[in-house]
Design a protein around this motif. Structure first.
Motif, PDB file in Angstrom:
ATOM      1  N   TYR A   1      11.658   8.187  -1.878  1.00 53.67           N
ATOM      2  CA  TYR A   1      11.043   9.010  -0.832  1.00 53.67           C
ATOM      3  C   TYR A   1      10.217   8.200   0.157  1.00 53.67           C
ATOM      4  O   TYR A   1      10.010   8.622   1.285  1.00 53.67           O
ATOM      5  CB  TYR A   1      10.149  10.077  -1.465  1.00 53.67           C
ATOM      6  CG  TYR A   1      10.880  11.072  -2.328  1.00 53.67           C
ATOM      7  CD1 TYR A   1      12.059  11.672  -1.876  1.00 53.67           C
ATOM      8  CD2 TYR A   1      10.417  11.408  -3.585  1.00 53.67           C
ATOM      9  CE1 TYR A   1      12.739  12.571  -2.663  1.00 53.67           C
ATOM     10  CE2 TYR A   1      11.088  12.312  -4.379  1.00 53.67           C
ATOM     11  CZ  TYR A   1      12.257  12.894  -3.913  1.00 53.67           C
ATOM     12  OH  TYR A   1      12.936  13.774  -4.690  1.00 53.67           O
ATOM     13  N   ILE A   2       9.701   7.051  -0.287  1.00 51.75           N
ATOM     14  CA  ILE A   2       8.723   6.367   0.557  1.00 51.75           C
ATOM     15  C   ILE A   2       9.186   4.992   1.026  1.00 51.75           C
ATOM     16  O   ILE A   2       9.185   4.688   2.210  1.00 51.75           O
ATOM     17  CB  ILE A   2       7.374   6.268  -0.182  1.00 51.75           C
ATOM     18  CG1 ILE A   2       6.826   7.675  -0.405  1.00 51.75           C
ATOM     19  CG2 ILE A   2       6.367   5.438   0.620  1.00 51.75           C
ATOM     20  CD1 ILE A   2       5.890   7.815  -1.550  1.00 51.75           C
TER      21      ILE A   2
ATOM     22  N   GLU B   1       1.763   1.817  -3.519  1.00 48.75           N
ATOM     23  CA  GLU B   1       0.567   2.215  -4.267  1.00 48.75           C
ATOM     24  C   GLU B   1       0.200   3.660  -3.983  1.00 48.75           C
ATOM     25  O   GLU B   1      -0.155   4.413  -4.893  1.00 48.75           O
ATOM     26  CB  GLU B   1      -0.607   1.308  -3.900  1.00 48.75           C
ATOM     27  CG  GLU B   1      -0.664   0.099  -4.786  1.00 48.75           C
ATOM     28  CD  GLU B   1      -1.903  -0.738  -4.543  1.00 48.75           C
ATOM     29  OE1 GLU B   1      -2.718  -0.347  -3.670  1.00 48.75           O
ATOM     30  OE2 GLU B   1      -2.045  -1.761  -5.200  1.00 48.75           O
ATOM     31  N   ALA B   2       0.297   4.038  -2.713  1.00 47.69           N
ATOM     32  CA  ALA B   2      -0.041   5.413  -2.358  1.00 47.69           C
ATOM     33  C   ALA B   2       0.892   6.383  -3.076  1.00 47.69           C
ATOM     34  O   ALA B   2       0.462   7.417  -3.572  1.00 47.69           O
ATOM     35  CB  ALA B   2       0.050   5.603  -0.845  1.00 47.69           C
ATOM     36  N   GLY B   3       2.181   6.016  -3.127  1.00 45.50           N
ATOM     37  CA  GLY B   3       3.148   6.882  -3.805  1.00 45.50           C
ATOM     38  C   GLY B   3       2.849   6.988  -5.292  1.00 45.50           C
ATOM     39  O   GLY B   3       2.801   8.081  -5.851  1.00 45.50           O
ATOM     40  N   ILE B   4       2.632   5.831  -5.920  1.00 38.13           N
ATOM     41  CA  ILE B   4       2.357   5.808  -7.361  1.00 38.13           C
ATOM     42  C   ILE B   4       1.073   6.594  -7.646  1.00 38.13           C
ATOM     43  O   ILE B   4       1.037   7.446  -8.539  1.00 38.13           O
ATOM     44  CB  ILE B   4       2.208   4.350  -7.852  1.00 38.13           C
ATOM     45  CG1 ILE B   4       3.520   3.593  -7.672  1.00 38.13           C
ATOM     46  CG2 ILE B   4       1.733   4.313  -9.290  1.00 38.13           C
ATOM     47  CD1 ILE B   4       4.585   3.908  -8.663  1.00 38.13           C
ATOM     48  N   ALA B   5       0.027   6.312  -6.861  1.00 41.43           N
ATOM     49  CA  ALA B   5      -1.250   6.992  -7.094  1.00 41.43           C
ATOM     50  C   ALA B   5      -1.122   8.483  -6.824  1.00 41.43           C
ATOM     51  O   ALA B   5      -1.846   9.296  -7.390  1.00 41.43           O
ATOM     52  CB  ALA B   5      -2.330   6.385  -6.210  1.00 41.43           C
ATOM     53  N   GLY B   6      -0.171   8.854  -5.949  1.00 35.94           N
ATOM     54  CA  GLY B   6       0.010  10.263  -5.631  1.00 35.94           C
ATOM     55  C   GLY B   6       0.777  11.022  -6.707  1.00 35.94           C
ATOM     56  O   GLY B   6       1.002  12.216  -6.564  1.00 35.94           O
ATOM     57  N   GLY B   7       1.236  10.307  -7.743  1.00 35.70           N
ATOM     58  CA  GLY B   7       1.884  10.983  -8.851  1.00 35.70           C
ATOM     59  C   GLY B   7       3.400  10.849  -8.850  1.00 35.70           C
ATOM     60  O   GLY B   7       4.076  11.441  -9.679  1.00 35.70           O
ATOM     61  N   PHE B   8       3.947  10.068  -7.917  1.00 41.98           N
ATOM     62  CA  PHE B   8       5.401   9.848  -7.926  1.00 41.98           C
ATOM     63  C   PHE B   8       5.727   8.809  -8.993  1.00 41.98           C
ATOM     64  O   PHE B   8       4.929   7.896  -9.244  1.00 41.98           O
ATOM     65  CB  PHE B   8       5.874   9.333  -6.563  1.00 41.98           C
ATOM     66  CG  PHE B   8       5.785  10.346  -5.461  1.00 41.98           C
ATOM     67  CD1 PHE B   8       6.811  11.253  -5.254  1.00 41.98           C
ATOM     68  CD2 PHE B   8       4.679  10.392  -4.629  1.00 41.98           C
ATOM     69  CE1 PHE B   8       6.731  12.188  -4.239  1.00 41.98           C
ATOM     70  CE2 PHE B   8       4.592  11.330  -3.615  1.00 41.98           C
ATOM     71  CZ  PHE B   8       5.622  12.226  -3.423  1.00 41.98           C
TER      72      PHE B   8
ATOM     73  N   GLN C   1      10.940   7.663  -7.730  1.00 39.71           N
ATOM     74  CA  GLN C   1      10.661   8.619  -6.646  1.00 39.71           C
ATOM     75  C   GLN C   1       9.965   7.920  -5.490  1.00 39.71           C
ATOM     76  O   GLN C   1      10.277   8.159  -4.324  1.00 39.71           O
ATOM     77  CB  GLN C   1       9.777   9.753  -7.164  1.00 39.71           C
ATOM     78  CG  GLN C   1      10.512  10.756  -8.035  1.00 39.71           C
ATOM     79  CD  GLN C   1       9.549  11.715  -8.716  1.00 39.71           C
ATOM     80  OE1 GLN C   1       8.420  11.357  -9.028  1.00 39.71           O
ATOM     81  NE2 GLN C   1       9.994  12.937  -8.934  1.00 39.71           N
TER      82      GLN C   1
ATOM     83  N   PRO D   1      13.319   4.859   2.882  1.00 39.90           N
ATOM     84  CA  PRO D   1      13.500   5.285   4.277  1.00 39.90           C
ATOM     85  C   PRO D   1      12.922   4.280   5.270  1.00 39.90           C
ATOM     86  O   PRO D   1      13.496   4.044   6.326  1.00 39.90           O
ATOM     87  CB  PRO D   1      12.728   6.610   4.355  1.00 39.90           C
ATOM     88  CG  PRO D   1      12.588   7.074   2.956  1.00 39.90           C
ATOM     89  CD  PRO D   1      12.577   5.859   2.090  1.00 39.90           C
ATOM     90  N   GLN D   2      11.818   3.652   4.894  1.00 41.69           N
ATOM     91  CA  GLN D   2      11.220   2.673   5.798  1.00 41.69           C
ATOM     92  C   GLN D   2      12.027   1.381   5.805  1.00 41.69           C
ATOM     93  O   GLN D   2      12.212   0.751   6.849  1.00 41.69           O
ATOM     94  CB  GLN D   2       9.780   2.384   5.368  1.00 41.69           C
ATOM     95  CG  GLN D   2       8.909   3.619   5.400  1.00 41.69           C
ATOM     96  CD  GLN D   2       7.452   3.302   5.066  1.00 41.69           C
ATOM     97  OE1 GLN D   2       6.909   2.305   5.507  1.00 41.69           O
ATOM     98  NE2 GLN D   2       6.835   4.155   4.277  1.00 41.69           N
TER      99      GLN D   2
ATOM    100  N   GLY E   1       0.814  -1.222   0.000  1.00 41.22           N
ATOM    101  CA  GLY E   1       0.000   0.000   0.000  1.00 41.22           C
ATOM    102  C   GLY E   1       0.843   1.266   0.000  1.00 41.22           C
ATOM    103  O   GLY E   1       0.432   2.288  -0.541  1.00 41.22           O
ATOM    104  N   GLN E   2       2.035   1.190   0.593  1.00 42.85           N
ATOM    105  CA  GLN E   2       2.917   2.359   0.621  1.00 42.85           C
ATOM    106  C   GLN E   2       3.328   2.728  -0.800  1.00 42.85           C
ATOM    107  O   GLN E   2       3.302   3.892  -1.192  1.00 42.85           O
ATOM    108  CB  GLN E   2       4.161   2.052   1.463  1.00 42.85           C
ATOM    109  CG  GLN E   2       3.849   1.775   2.922  1.00 42.85           C
ATOM    110  CD  GLN E   2       3.480   3.044   3.665  1.00 42.85           C
ATOM    111  OE1 GLN E   2       4.170   4.047   3.576  1.00 42.85           O
ATOM    112  NE2 GLN E   2       2.389   3.006   4.403  1.00 42.85           N
TER     113      GLN E   2
END
Lengths: 511, 361
Positions: A421-422, A406-413, A417, A425-426, A403-404
């Motif tokens: 960015y996502i 997916e959230a990044g991809i859906a957010g336009g990254f 990226q 770091p985790q 989901g992390q």
């Protein structure tokens, strides 16, 4: 902010370790030695456990003549003597010349059998380097005829006079790289006041002067000498090497330059040793400290060793981490070729002992290339480190919830990226605990670089042990120093970790 | 704004979306409802290409986004998405979550982004939580942060993928309230949801999806009050159906009774109602329809329970000539009286040689 506290802690730790060293060192005198009958003939010797040096002719001799003897192999004389002293073996094979010297410093050693057999000693050359061998033979014939050889023999072998003569060498004809074993022991090769001396060293220096070449010593394990000369890492090997048929298959020998005889040593029974008055606890520690660290500026050896170990560790970690990231990327790629290469890399490298990998890289991969052994070591440990950490990286990346991403991809990254960015770091936060463990393993693993003639911390302590024959203090000191190096690296990593960690605690206390 | 033509999606051999045609105009709020596993989420995820469609076209502002060379990440910046499982960036604070996109993708300065974020967080009621990490928030709070994170990118449309399905009932309303507010402000939205009342209130149009396509669409009033198709009706009224077919004159009445009892037990129906149902089934079948049944004909019985209203309906279908036993004065009058007494309403219809009797209770 907590730097001061950390240093206080470090000092405390070192102090505590030193206490342990002292206690162990002081207590060992109390060990009771069991009473064993002293062998007098080779037949008696062969009934017990016999210690020999790894890769020497004694082992072959025993196998041929006493196939039932129980033979234990040791890496160097200090280890062998320690084994004899602590009765891990009943007797030990050693050449009579070296034994004479050892007896001076270790009064508990006794001769069980003298002159079991003799064997000619020669200098080893690459089989394709007939020219140099011919030159050495000519040089040997020369010094034998003009009396220099007799003088040399009298001084070193017969009389045990260790003064190195001054040898004039214009050094205007290039370099001569010679493989030696620096902790071979008196009278052959020792490091005295951080300078090499001994009968072998004099022979080499004289030959260097004869050729007008500057001698460059390459210090290695005895077992590594033959490999080094047959892969042209060194031009010749000099370490009181006995000429045997087996060795002749690998290297060509010069004419013999003297005959070495074999002796068997044992430890005096407790009753025979007039037990010395045990020195006081602090006196014992102080003596050990002086002998192993202060005398002959031996701390310089240790400092150099720490530097080498540190350099190899740090660069192997950097290189290995980058390579590991690349392998991880390939392993997770959807391209079958990249994935296949990564899979094979990981399984092959993980399947090879790192010592074997190290020797393979130095003696096989770089067989024809002149490479600094430290670089080879960094490569070997880095390659090994990469195989392990790449899988750790993969596991931690895959453990991040889909989901992390997916959230990044859906957010336009973009994919890259999103990763930077996502996910990364985790993933870093999750991989750090296991990564730290692997890092310590690597630091400790570097202790085997002595095999390719790198003088690291372990090797430095071996050299000191070969001189002082104090087995305990250098070993424990080395242990403490390795611990400190690992601890320091972890501390640095912790500093880095604090940057990636959640600032949760701070935000909690403030708000 | 978005036009979808013949969209299809297969996972291996399994066809999830078959042939979807739809249009979403600016300012519309589309609710996508339907049973589980009918491709609602997949449809939504195809719109921003989280799933690559297998065929068809998606045209956004005149551009077919399935063509090669389209800058998809750029496109997604204009389409926010809110997930069922929130998917907040675990390593960042609430503030970090809301500002990451604007700073990294829209080139906003940190200060500018944080001011905007603070405003959005105030809008969703979470100003206080700006410095908290996601794992310190409740589900409802997380989802509101996720909405603020979308809004920070100033999207033209927001796709909601079951935004309240992972929330416990006490938190659903706080999230729905935020979405309602967005709807009021004219935000274009597509919402996959199981919250029927919410869908009815907030949306301008409803897509009912079933069998991999948009089975029925219309205004909330059309879909929720007078659905045209059988499956839509069944779904909206939350119908539970028991079907039985009677082929023989000497059918197993006890088996039918047992089935009805089990069906009622499953839906925890009151004992007295169960008794009525059994009575009506027996009277109509045994005393009215069976005597007229010819060899080879099949009588069908369907018992429908509209969970939402708590109402029962029995549908009896039987072939033959037009015949309504309820008008039959000459038949078994006692049976007729019992049935009439126990029911609210009985309708008869006839088409294609089949009589249908709708008995409402």
């Amino acid at each position: 902010m907590s730097g001061k506290r950390i240093w206080n802690k470090a000092i405390l730790l070192v102090a505590a370790s030193m206490m342990i060293v002292s206690i162990l060192t002081a207590c060992r005198g109390g060990a009771e030695a069991p009473v064993t009958p002293q062998a007098k003939t080779m037949d008696d010797v062969a009934k017990g456990r016999v210690g020999v040096l790894l890769g020497t002719v004694y082992d072959t001799y025993l196998q041929k003549n006493y196939p039932n003897a129980q033979v234990l192999q040791y890496k160097n004389y200090p280890d062998l003597i320690l084994a004899v002293q602590s009765e891990k073996v009943d007797s030990g094979f050693i050449n009579c010349q070296a034994f004479k010297e050892l007896q001076k410093e270790n009064p508990f050693l006794v001769t069980l059998v003298t002159d079991v057999f003799t064997n000619p000693v020669g200098v080893g050359f690459n089989q394709e380097n007939d020219a140099l061998r011919e030159e050495f033979n000519a040089f040997l014939a020369g010094i034998k005829s003009d009396g220099v050889y007799d003088d040399w023999y009298q001084r070193w072998i017969k009389n045990g006079n260790y003064a190195m003569p001054v040898i004039e060498n214009p050094k205007n004809n290039g370099k001569l790289v010679v493989g030696i074993v620096s902790d071979k022991g008196y009278p052959f090769t020792v490091l005295e006041n951080n300078k090499l001396v001994g009968s072998d060293i004099e022979i080499i220096e004289r030959f260097g002067a004869y050729l007008k070449k500057e001698v460059v010593f390459s210090d290695m394990e005895f077992g590594g000498l033959i490999a080094a000369v047959s892969t042209n890492k060194v031009e010749m090997i000099v370490s009181t090497i006995m000429i045997t048929d087996e060795r002749k298959k690998q290297v060509d020998f010069s004419d013999p330059y003297f005959e070495l005889s074999a002796c068997v040593m044992g430890a005096k029974k407790e009753s025979e040793t007039a037990r010395k008055e045990a020195p006081s606890f602090f006196q014992g520690v102080a003596d050990s400290f002086y002998n192993n660290i202060i005398a002959e500026n031996r701390y310089l050896l240790i400092v150099d060793g720490i530097k080498t170990t540190g350099v190899i560790s740090v660069f192997a970690i950097l290189f290995g981490t980058l390579l590991g990231a690349l392998i991880c990327f390939m392993r997770m790629s959807r391209q079958w070729l990249a994935q296949g290469v990564a899979k094979i890399y990981i399984s092959v490298i993980r399947g090879i002992p790192v010592l074997v990998l190290l020797m393979l890289i130095f003696y096989v991969v770089f067989a024809r290339v002149d490479v600094n052994p430290v670089v080879a070591a960094i490569l070997a440990f880095g390659v090994n480190f990469a195989a392990y950490v790449s899988e750790m990286f993969r596991a931690s990346i895959e453990s991040i919830d889909k989901g992390q991403t997916e959230a990044g991809i859906a957010g336009g990254f973009t994919k890259a990226q999103t990763f930077i960015y996502i996910v990364m770091p985790q993933a870093i936060r999750r991989v750090l605990p296991v990564y730290k463990g692997e890092l310590i393993t690597l630091v400790k693993m570097t202790s085997i670089v002595g095999y390719i003639a790198v003088q690291d911390l372990t090797k430095a302590s071996d050299i000191i042990r070969s001189r002082t024959f104090d087995a305990f203090f250098p070993l424990i000191m080395t242990a403490v120093l390795y611990f400190c190096i690992s601890w320091l690296l972890l501390w640095l990593l912790d500093m880095a970790e604090q940057k990636t960690a959640l600032k949760r605690s701070a935000s909690k206390t403030n708000g | 704004m978005i036009t979808v033509e013949h969209l299809s999606k297969k996972f291996g051999n399994f066809s999830v979306l078959k042939d979807i045609n739809a249009e979403i105009k600016k300012g519309e709020v589309i609710s996508i409802i339907g049973p589980s596993g009918t491709g609602k989420s997949t449809f939504l995820r195809c719109l921003n290409l989280l799933e690559q469609p297998s065929g068809g076209h998606i045209v956004i502002d005149g551009e077919d986004i399935l063509k090669k060379g389209v800058n998809v990440p750029k496109l997604r910046q204009k389409m926010g998405m809110v997930f069922q499982s929130f998917n907040l960036y675990e390593h960042l604070t609430v503030m970090g979550n809301v500002t990451l996109g604007p700073i990294k993708l829209r080139g906003q300065g940190k200060k500018e982004a944080e001011e905007k974020a603070a405003e959005l967080l105030r809008m969703v009621g979470l100003s206080e939580k700006a410095d908290s990490y996601p794992d310190e928030l409740s589900g409802g709070q997380k989802q509101r942060v996720a909405i603020a994170r979308c809004l920070a990118m100033e999207p033209e449309i927001i796709l909601f993928d079951e935004p309240t399905s992972a929330l416990d009932p006490t938190m659903i309303s706080e999230v729905l309230a935020v979405i309602r507010r967005l709807a009021k402000n004219g935000m274009t939205m597509a919402i996959v949801t199981h919250e029927m009342d919410f869908a009815r209130d907030v949306s301008t149009r409803v897509f009912y999806m079933d069998e991999g396509f948009i089975y029925e669409e219309g205004s909330p009033k059309d879909i929720f009050e007078s659905p045209q198709k059988e499956k839509t009706r069944a779904f909206i009224q939350r119908l539970r159906i028991l079907k039985h077919e009677i082929g023989s004159q000497h059918f197993d009445l006890y088996k039918l009774n047992a089935d009805i009892e089990a069906f009622c037990a499953k839906h925890t129906i009151d004992k007295s109602i169960v008794g009525n149902i059994l009575l009506i089934a027996e009277e109509t079948l045994v005393n009215m329809l069976l005597p007229l049944k010819k060899e080879g004909q099949i009588i069908s019985l369907a018992l429908e329970y509209a969970e939402k209203r708590g109402e029962f309906q029995m549908v009896l279908g039987y072939p033959g000539e037009v015949y309504n036993p309820m008008l039959d004065e000459g038949g078994d009058n006692l049976a007729l009286m019992i049935v009439k007494k126990k029911t609210k309403n009985i309708q008869h219809s006839y088409s294609n040689g089949i009589n249908q009797l709708l008995i409402s209770m």
